[in-house]
Design a protein around this motif. Structure first.
Motif, mmCIF file in Angstrom:
data_model
loop_
_atom_site.group_PDB
_atom_site.id
_atom_site.type_symbol
_atom_site.label_atom_id
_atom_site.label_comp_id
_atom_site.label_asym_id
_atom_site.label_seq_id
_atom_site.Cartn_x
_atom_site.Cartn_y
_atom_site.Cartn_z
ATOM 1 N N VAL A 50 8.094 8.553 3.152
ATOM 2 C CA VAL A 50 7.620 9.746 2.453
ATOM 3 C C VAL A 50 6.169 9.523 2.030
ATOM 4 N N PRO A 51 5.288 10.482 2.267
ATOM 5 C CA PRO A 51 3.895 10.317 1.825
ATOM 6 C C PRO A 51 3.816 10.013 0.332
ATOM 7 N N GLY A 52 3.055 8.994 -0.008
ATOM 8 C CA GLY A 52 2.929 8.570 -1.402
ATOM 9 C C GLY A 52 3.808 7.400 -1.773
ATOM 10 N N GLN A 53 4.789 7.065 -0.928
ATOM 11 C CA GLN A 53 5.630 5.892 -1.205
ATOM 12 C C GLN A 53 4.802 4.616 -1.105
ATOM 13 N N ARG A 54 5.127 3.675 -1.967
ATOM 14 C CA ARG A 54 4.499 2.356 -1.900
ATOM 15 C C ARG A 54 5.447 1.384 -1.198
ATOM 16 N N PHE A 71 2.666 6.436 11.191
ATOM 17 C CA PHE A 71 2.129 6.965 9.941
ATOM 18 C C PHE A 71 0.843 6.235 9.592
ATOM 19 N N ASP A 72 0.017 6.876 8.772
ATOM 20 C CA ASP A 72 -1.175 6.224 8.230
ATOM 21 C C ASP A 72 -0.779 5.470 6.962
ATOM 22 N N PHE A 73 -1.508 4.399 6.699
ATOM 23 C CA PHE A 73 -1.169 3.526 5.580
ATOM 24 C C PHE A 73 -2.445 3.128 4.855
ATOM 25 N N ASP A 74 -2.514 3.441 3.557
ATOM 26 C CA ASP A 74 -3.645 3.039 2.724
ATOM 27 C C ASP A 74 -3.336 1.690 2.076
ATOM 28 N N VAL A 75 -4.132 0.682 2.393
ATOM 29 C CA VAL A 75 -3.908 -0.670 1.887
ATOM 30 C C VAL A 75 -4.407 -0.763 0.445
ATOM 31 N N GLY A 106 0.819 -1.205 0.000
ATOM 32 C CA GLY A 106 0.000 0.000 0.000
ATOM 33 C C GLY A 106 0.851 1.253 0.000
ATOM 34 N N VAL A 107 0.248 2.351 0.461
ATOM 35 C CA VAL A 107 0.842 3.682 0.318
ATOM 36 C C VAL A 107 0.946 4.364 1.673
ATOM 37 N N VAL A 108 2.080 4.985 1.938
ATOM 38 C CA VAL A 108 2.215 5.851 3.112
ATOM 39 C C VAL A 108 1.277 7.036 2.913
ATOM 40 N N ALA A 109 0.303 7.178 3.812
ATOM 41 C CA ALA A 109 -0.816 8.091 3.547
ATOM 42 C C ALA A 109 -0.842 9.303 4.447
ATOM 43 N N SER A 110 0.245 9.592 5.146
ATOM 44 C CA SER A 110 0.269 10.774 6.004
ATOM 45 C C SER A 110 1.705 11.218 6.199
#
Length: 261
Positions: free
Chosen positions: A151-155, A111-115, A96-100
């Motif tokens: 970094v926000p947006g990193q997968r 950090f928040d994480f979008d799966v 997923g993506v680092v979301a914060s």
């Protein structure tokens, strides 16, 4: 229109006071549509003004269950994103993506994480998580190993252990569970140091990710420029809303003086 808005908001407010979601489903929606059609017919009739006023009041009252139904639907969607108990405290692989903007502490980073994809077979994981990546402690001569730069947006491909959000519910205290629900964080956990953890190619291009990357750039530049200045964390918080660099003793002073907000 004002009565309709007030009725709708009253329905939302009523739902917020309930301990459980009511099971009334979608029936208020067709009822509200019928009442709106009735009101539209009434206001076009050559009746007295009091009849037309009654039609507006009826519409306002009909919007109360509409507001409750809308709020219940949104709450049901949010509550459906829940970590099953059988998947608590188990290793799960995700991508997923680092979301914060990561919050850096002495213990590591949170950090928040979008799966985007669940790699463990049959696992049921919410779409948004709050994760900690702890600094590996020193063991018999081993050096401290901090987490990688996030970094926000990193997968990332991560191995994590999760649990449902839990927090104390003391009177006048911080309600972590409500805070997490508001932000659609339906599970918390940490990255397993011995798991499969690897940064993947490509960056997510969502608008909020770009905003957080810009905030991260500003934070890092301010921290480097201010170095050991005692109130650098406060200045960063005032500039970009990131409070992680404010030390505990300063927070204690702010709360005791009533300036914590």
């Amino acid at each position: 229109m004002r009565l309709a808005i007030l009725g709708f908001l009253s329905g939302i407010f009523w739902l917020q006071q309930q301990a459980v979601l009511p099971p009334f489903g979608w029936w208020p929606v067709p009822l509200g549509v019928l009442v709106w059609l009735l009101q539209a017919w009434l206001v076009r009739q050559p009746h007295a003004a009091v009849v037309r006023a009654a039609g507006y009041i009826v519409v306002g009252l009909a919007c109360v269950p509409l507001g409750g139904a809308w709020a219940a639907w949104r709450a049901d969607v949010r509550m459906a994103q829940e970590l099953p108990r059988e998947w608590e405290a188990r290793d799960v692989e995700l991508s997923g993506v680092v979301a914060s903007l990561p919050r850096i502490t002495d213990q590591g980073a949170r950090f928040d994480f979008d799966v985007e994809k669940i790699l463990t077979e049959d696992a049921l994981i919410p779409d948004r998580l709050s994760l900690a990546w702890y600094t590996e402690g020193a063991r018999k001569g081993e050096e401290m190993k901090p987490p990688p730069t996030l970094v926000p947006g990193q997968r990332w491909h991560l191995t994590v252990r999760l649990r449902r959000p839990h927090g104390t519910m003391n009177p006048h205290g911080f309600d972590f569970e409500a805070w997490a629900l508001e932000r659609n964080i339906r599970a918390t956990g940490y990255v397993r140091a011995k798991g499969v953890n690897a940064k993947q190619d490509g960056m997510a291009g969502g608008f909020l990710y770009l905003v957080d990357r810009a905030r991260m750039t500003i934070r890092d530049q301010m921290m480097d420029t201010l170095k050991d200045q005692p109130y650098r964390g406060v200045l960063v918080a005032l500039a970009i809303g990131e409070q992680g660099a404010i030390p505990a003793d300063q927070w204690k002073t702010f709360w005791r003086t009533g300036t914590g907000h």
